[in-house]
Scaffold this motif. Structure first.
Motif, short mmCIF file in Angstrom:
data_model
loop_
_atom_site.label_atom_id
_atom_site.label_comp_id
_atom_site.label_asym_id
_atom_site.label_seq_id
_atom_site.Cartn_x
_atom_site.Cartn_y
_atom_site.Cartn_z
N GLN A 1 3.94 -0.20 5.80
CA GLN A 1 2.52 -0.54 5.74
C GLN A 1 2.21 -2.00 6.04
OE1 GLN A 1 2.06 1.04 1.75
NE2 GLN A 1 0.92 2.80 2.51
N GLN B 1 -3.42 4.36 3.04
CA GLN B 1 -3.17 5.75 3.40
C GLN B 1 -4.14 6.23 4.49
OE1 GLN B 1 -0.82 7.62 1.81
NE2 GLN B 1 -1.28 9.43 3.04
N ASN B 2 -5.42 5.77 4.35
CA ASN B 2 -6.46 6.21 5.30
C ASN B 2 -6.59 5.30 6.52
OD1 ASN B 2 -7.15 8.30 3.57
ND2 ASN B 2 -8.53 6.98 2.38
N ASN B 3 -5.57 4.46 6.73
CA ASN B 3 -5.61 3.52 7.85
C ASN B 3 -6.84 2.63 7.86
OD1 ASN B 3 -3.12 4.33 8.93
ND2 ASN B 3 -4.13 6.16 9.80
N ALA C 1 -3.92 1.56 -2.23
CA ALA C 1 -3.06 2.65 -1.76
C ALA C 1 -3.87 3.63 -0.93
CB ALA C 1 -2.41 3.36 -2.95
N SER C 2 -5.09 3.94 -1.37
CA SER C 2 -5.86 4.92 -0.59
C SER C 2 -6.37 4.31 0.71
CB SER C 2 -6.94 5.59 -1.45
OG SER C 2 -8.14 4.89 -1.37
N LYS D 1 7.34 1.79 3.18
CA LYS D 1 6.36 2.76 3.71
C LYS D 1 5.86 2.34 5.09
CE LYS D 1 4.49 4.73 -0.51
NZ LYS D 1 3.78 4.13 -1.66
#
Ligand code: GAL
Length: 438
Positions: free
Chosen positions: A129, A105-107, A101-102, A127
Motif C-alpha cells: 500500500q 482498500q478502496n484506492n 484501512a478502508s 500489503k
C-alpha cells in the motif's frame, strides 16, 4: 515472514539506534542498500502545486499543535501547495486506522499518512500500500541524519518506506505536584509495590482515584508498562519473538499487578480519549497518569509548568528502559499528488520541521543533528534516556506488534476491564499471540 525478520532485526538493533540518535557514531553513506533505487529527488521551488491531503489522528487540542507547527512551515516553504487536513480524531489512531484501512482498500489514499515505525508500518508494506521514499531520505541526508537502526524499522529489501518525524516514550508517569505534597510523598517509588503504597497514601489524603485511565488503548499502554516492570526489558521483548511465553509466571504476575492498579483508577468509558485521563491529573482529581510524552503538550496547553505543577518519572519498575514508538509519514501507492506528498515528506524530515514539530509535541526529534539544548528539560531528559537506556517497543503504538495483533490484545484488555478475570486474560493473550505471531 519477510516483515517479521525485519522487525526482529530492528528490535535487536535498537540499542544502536539510541546511540546514533544522540550523536554517537553512525555509518555514513546513503540510505538503503546498494541496489535500492537512486532516483534523485525532483523538487520544484515553491512546491509541486495542488492539494496535498495529509492523514493523521492529530485532529484537536494539544495533539493538533504539533501538526499545526508543521503546516505553518509547509505553507511558508511550499506556497504553491494547498495543505488539506484529513485528520480523524481519536488518540493512537483509535478511529483513524479503520478509516485509513478502508480508504486504502478502496484506492482512495491520502497523499501521505501517519504510520508507526516497526510492525505497523510493515503491515502497509506487506500489503503493497505504500511506495519507497529512498529518494526523499537520501535527499534529507540518509543515515548521516537519521539513526541507521530506525531506518531499518522503515525498510524492507533495501527500500525505505516512510520518513520518521519523532520518537515518543511510552513508559512515563505524569504526576500532580500538589496532590503528592498533600499526601506526604517526596520520593519516586522504586517499584510497583512501592508505587501502590503511595497510592494508598494519596487515597488517605482524600483523592479517591490516585491513578487515571481513559479508553481501551490507554489501558493497553498501562498494561504494557506493567509487563515491562514485571518481565524486565529482555523478558518483555521476548513476548514478540516467542522467547517469552504469554502464559509464563511473569505475565501472570503482570496481569495480577495490572488488576491491582485498576483498583486505584477512575472508571473510564471506552470513548474517553487520553486527554480525559491527563486532565484528571492536571485538575488534581488523580495523582498519576501513565501516558506517552505527548502529555507534555497537554500540560503546556493548559499553562501548567514542570516541577511547579507537574512532575514525571519512569513507570516504577521500568527505570533504565525506554518504551519506544515513532511516528512517520508515508507515500501511499496511487496518491493523487506524489510531488506534493514529497514536499510534505521533505518538510517532515527537515531539521527545521523536526524542531518545530517536536517542541510542540513533547517528543524528541528522529534526526540526530538537532541540539538537545534547543529543548526544554523534559525532552532533554528523554533524549538522554533514549541514549542510555535499554530500548523496548510499544505494543499500543504499533512498534512491537502488527495492527491485527494489537487489535486482538485490545479486545482482550477491553474484556478484562469489565470481567477482571485474570485467567481469561492470559488465555486471550496466548490465543492472540498464537494467531498473529510468526
Ligand atoms: C500515538 C502517536 C502519538 C500520539 C498518541 C496519542 O500513537 O504515535 O504521536 O499522537 O498516539 O494520540
Amino acid at each position: 515472514m519477510r516483515s517479521r525478520t525485519v522487525a526482529s532485526a530492528a528490535i535487536a538493533g535498537l540499542v544502536a539506534v539510541a546511540l546514533a540518535a544522540c550523536g554517537g557514531t553512525t555509518e555514513s553513506g546513503g540510505a538503503g542498500d546498494a541496489n535500492a533505487p537512486t532516483t534523485a529527488l525532483q523538487t520544484k521551488a515553491g512546491g509541486a502545486g495542488g492539494d496535498v491531503g495529509v492523514f493523521t489522528w492529530w485532529a484537536a487540542g494539544s495533539e493538533k499543535q504539533g501538526l499545526d507547527a508543521l503546516v505553518k512551515l509547509f505553507r511558508e516553504k511550499y506556497p504553491n501547495n494547498k495543505f488539506v487536513n484529513l485528520a480523524v480524531a481519536g488518540g493512537a489512531g483509535s478511529n483513524a486506522k479503520a478509516k485509513l484501512a478502508s480508504d486504502l482498500q478502496n484506492n482512495q489514499p491520502p497523499d501521505s499518512f501517519q504510520g508507526h515505525a516497526g510492525a505497523e508500518l510493515l503491515d502497509y508494506i506487506d500489503k503493497g500500500q505504500i511506495e519507497p521514499v529512498n529518494d526523499v531520505i537520501n535527499a534529507l541526508g540518509g543515515d548521516k541524519v537519521f539513526p541507521k537502526d530506525l531506518l531499518d524499522r522503515l525498510t524492507v529489501d533495501g527500500n525505505i518506506y516512510s520518513v520518521p518525524s519523532n520518537i515518543h516514550r511510552a513508559n512515563v508517569v505524569w504526576a500532580n505536584v500538589e496532590v503528592l505534597k498533600k499526601a506526604g510523598i517526596n520520593e519516586v517509588p522504586k517499584d510497583l509495590k512501592a508505587w501502590m503504597a503511595d497510592m494508598d497514601k494519596v487515597k488517605a489524603s482524600g483523592v479517591d482515584t490516585p491513578l487515571s485511565v481513559a479508553g481501551t488503548w490507554t489501558q493497553v499502554q498501562l498494561f504494557e508498562n506493567v509487563l515491562i516492570a514485571d518481565l524486565g526489558a529482555d523478558g518483555y521483548s521476548g513476548l514478540f519473538d516467542g522467547k517469552t511465553a504469554w502464559d509464563s509466571d511473569g505475565v501472570k504476575t503482570a496481569v495480577a499487578d495490572y488488576k491491582k492498579l485498576l483498583g486505584y483508577a477512575n472508571t473510564a468509558s471506552d470513548g474517553d480519549d487520553w486527554p480525559v485521563a491527563t486532565d484528571l491529573v492536571i485538575n488534581g482529581k488523580a495523582a498519576y497518569n501513565v501516558m506517552g510524552d505527548w502529555a507534555v503538550a497537554q500540560f503546556n496547553d493548559k499553562g501548567k509548568k514542570q516541577d511547579q505543577d507537574w512532575t514525571w518519572f519512569p513507570t516504577p519498575g521500568t527505570d533504565g528502559v525506554f518504551d519506544f514508538l515513532a511516528d512517520s509519514f508515508t507515500l501511499p501507492k496511487g496518491a493523487k499528488n506524489p510531488g506534493g506528498a514529497k514536499d510534505w515528506l521533505m518538510l517532515v524530515g527537515s531539521a527545521e520541521g523536526q524542531k518545530a514539530f517536536n517542541l510542540a509535541k513533547g517528543s524528541i526529534p528522529a534526526r540526530t543533528d538537532i541540539p538537545a539544548s534547543d529543548f526544554p528539560p523534559y525532552q532533554q531528559a528523554a533524549m538522554k534516556s533514549f541514549k542510555d537506556d535499554t530500548i523496548v517497543s510499544s505494543i499500543a503504538h504499533g512498534a512491537a506488534v502488527s495492527l491485527a495483533w494489537n487489535a486482538d490484545i485490545s479486545t482482550a484488555i477491553s474484556k478484562f476491564y469489565v470481567s477482571k478475570d485474570e485467567a481469561q486474560l492470559v488465555t486471550d493473550l496466548v490465543a492472540a499471540a498464537k494467531k498473529n505471531q510468526a
